[in-house]
Each structure stands twice: as C-alpha cells, then as structure tokens.
Design an enzyme around this catalytic site. Structure first.
Site, mmCIF file in Angstrom:
data_model
loop_
_atom_site.group_PDB
_atom_site.id
_atom_site.type_symbol
_atom_site.label_atom_id
_atom_site.label_comp_id
_atom_site.label_asym_id
_atom_site.label_seq_id
_atom_site.Cartn_x
_atom_site.Cartn_y
_atom_site.Cartn_z
ATOM 1 C CE LYS A 29 26.923 35.344 44.570
ATOM 2 N NZ LYS A 29 26.433 34.720 43.323
ATOM 3 N NE ARG B 59 30.563 40.002 35.644
ATOM 4 C CZ ARG B 59 30.197 39.339 36.734
ATOM 5 N NH1 ARG B 59 29.611 39.984 37.722
ATOM 6 N NH2 ARG B 59 30.416 38.050 36.823
ATOM 7 N NE ARG C 19 32.155 31.722 42.660
ATOM 8 C CZ ARG C 19 31.657 32.949 42.476
ATOM 9 N NH1 ARG C 19 31.900 33.911 43.318
ATOM 10 N NH2 ARG C 19 30.897 33.195 41.429
ATOM 11 N NE ARG D 118 25.767 40.288 35.669
ATOM 12 C CZ ARG D 118 26.060 39.584 36.773
ATOM 13 N NH1 ARG D 118 25.470 39.868 37.916
ATOM 14 N NH2 ARG D 118 26.925 38.605 36.727
ATOM 15 N NE ARG E 223 29.777 33.738 35.389
ATOM 16 C CZ ARG E 223 29.036 34.754 34.913
ATOM 17 N NH1 ARG E 223 28.960 34.981 33.622
ATOM 18 N NH2 ARG E 223 28.385 35.526 35.746
#
Ligand code: ADP
Length: 192
Positions: free
Chosen positions: A14, A134, A89, A128, A146
């Site tokens: 996204k 992060r 969400r 990532r 998640r």
C-alpha cells in the site's frame, strides 16, 4: 473530488503504490500508519501510547485514528481527493469515514484491494525490517500478529464496502510497475 481506499494486509504494498498513485493523480495521501509514526517520532503522549500497541502488532483504538483522519480532512480543504492507506481498518472506522465524507458532500469512489499470499507478506515484511528501522517489522512474531489482526478485524471492512459495490480486487504480486498498472486501470475507469 475523487476519494479512494487502498486496501490490503500489512506488506501488500500500500505504501509503495500510494506514493506512485498520489504523484499520478494529485491526491492527498492519508496513511494512519504514517500519521502515527510521526506522533511517535515527535514523542507526543498519543505517540507514546500508540507505540506500545503497535509494537504488539495490535490496532490502536478507533477514536484515536478517527480523530487523526478528521483533523487531516479539515486541514486539507482544497484537496482534489484523498487516498486512504491503512484506514479504515475496522467497521467502526468505515462508518465514521462515511459520515465525515458525507459532511463534506463527498464519498468513497472505490476500494482497491491488493491481493497477496500470506507467505509473500511475511517474506516482504521480514525483508523490510532489515532496513526500515520499523520496530513492528523487526520480529516475525509481531509480523504474524499484525496479519492475524488483519484477518480477524480488518478483512471484514471489504465486506462493508461490497454492500455498496465499491470493492475491486487487484493483483498485488509481480513487479511494482505491473501492480501500479492494474491499479491505474481501475482508477481511470472511474475518475473524470
Ligand atoms: P502495516 O499495514 O504494514 O502494518 P501501517 O503503517 O499501516 O503498516 O500500520 C502500522 C501499525 O499502526 C498497525 O499495526 C497498527 O498498530 C497501527 N495502525 C495504523 N492504522 C491504523 C488504523 N486505521 N486503526 C488502528 N491501528 C492502526
């Protein structure tokens, strides 16, 4: 106005696709994840509370993200349209968004849902995590939490928009440019 929701699980691309889409269509990008990370980096009370939840892979409370989106909508009165990324969400967030847009005499044109297999998601997020800094990407347990949160709470948001015939599934695996092409094809059918 043209308002679009880019939808999909964590790691579905996204963020990457949003950057390309806002550049092409001149939309204002509203990412609740980015807004929350900005609160964290400024060490605001909201950011400090949110970080604890995000680091467990859970969703922050609806009121918090709805408040952030409401301010962002008010803060951009001249936007040509909004690209919502990571929001809504939950069903409650979807209902709140509809109300906020209604007040502005506008609505969601389409929800584009990126389709990516779970194994590919985990692979991308672990990768990532090696460079993004992060904290929620740096541990496979948090990544899986998640995705579980997405499956149990967020996937249902697509059902909400299906009732209004606004959901289009788009291939989320392949090259970044191919996926972008798929998204643009759907937008071009709908935008003036
Ligand atoms: P990703 O979808 O890749 O996990 P995001 O940047 O969209 O990344 O979100 C990171 C975290 O921020 C989520 O795991 C969640 O804790 C929090 N978050 C972001 N958007 C929302 C939202 N709309 N409602 C609740 N929590 C959110």
């Amino acid at each position: 106005m043209f308002n679009l929701i880019l939808f999909g699980p964590p790691g579905s691309g996204k963020g990457t696709q949003s950057e390309k889409l806002i550049a092409r269509y001149g939309l204002k990008h509203l990412s609740t994840g980015d807004l929350l990370r900005s609160e964290i980096s400024q060490q605001t009370p909201l950011g400090l509370e949110a970080k604890k939840i995000m680091d467990k892979g859970q969703l922050v409370p609806d009121e918090v993200v709805i408040g952030m989106i409401s301010s962002a909508l008010d803060g951009n009165p001249d936007a040509k349209g909004f690209l919502f990324d990571g929001f809504p969400r939950t069903d409650k967030q979807a209902e709140a968004l509809d109300k906020l847009l209604d007040l502005k005499k506008t609505s969601i044109a389409v929800m584009l849902a990126l389709n990516v297999s779970e194994e590919e998601l985990v692979k991308r997020l672990v990768k990532r995590g090696e460079t993004s800094g992060r904290s929620d990407d740096s541990n496979e347990g948090v990544i899986r939490a998640r995705i579980a949160e997405y499956n149990s709470k967020t996937a249902a948001v697509a059902e909400y928009y299906k009732k209004f015939d606004k959901v289009v599934l788009v291939k989320g695996e392949g090259s970044v440019d191919d996926i972008f092409g798929g998204l643009c094809g759907e937008i071009d059918k709908r935008i003036d």
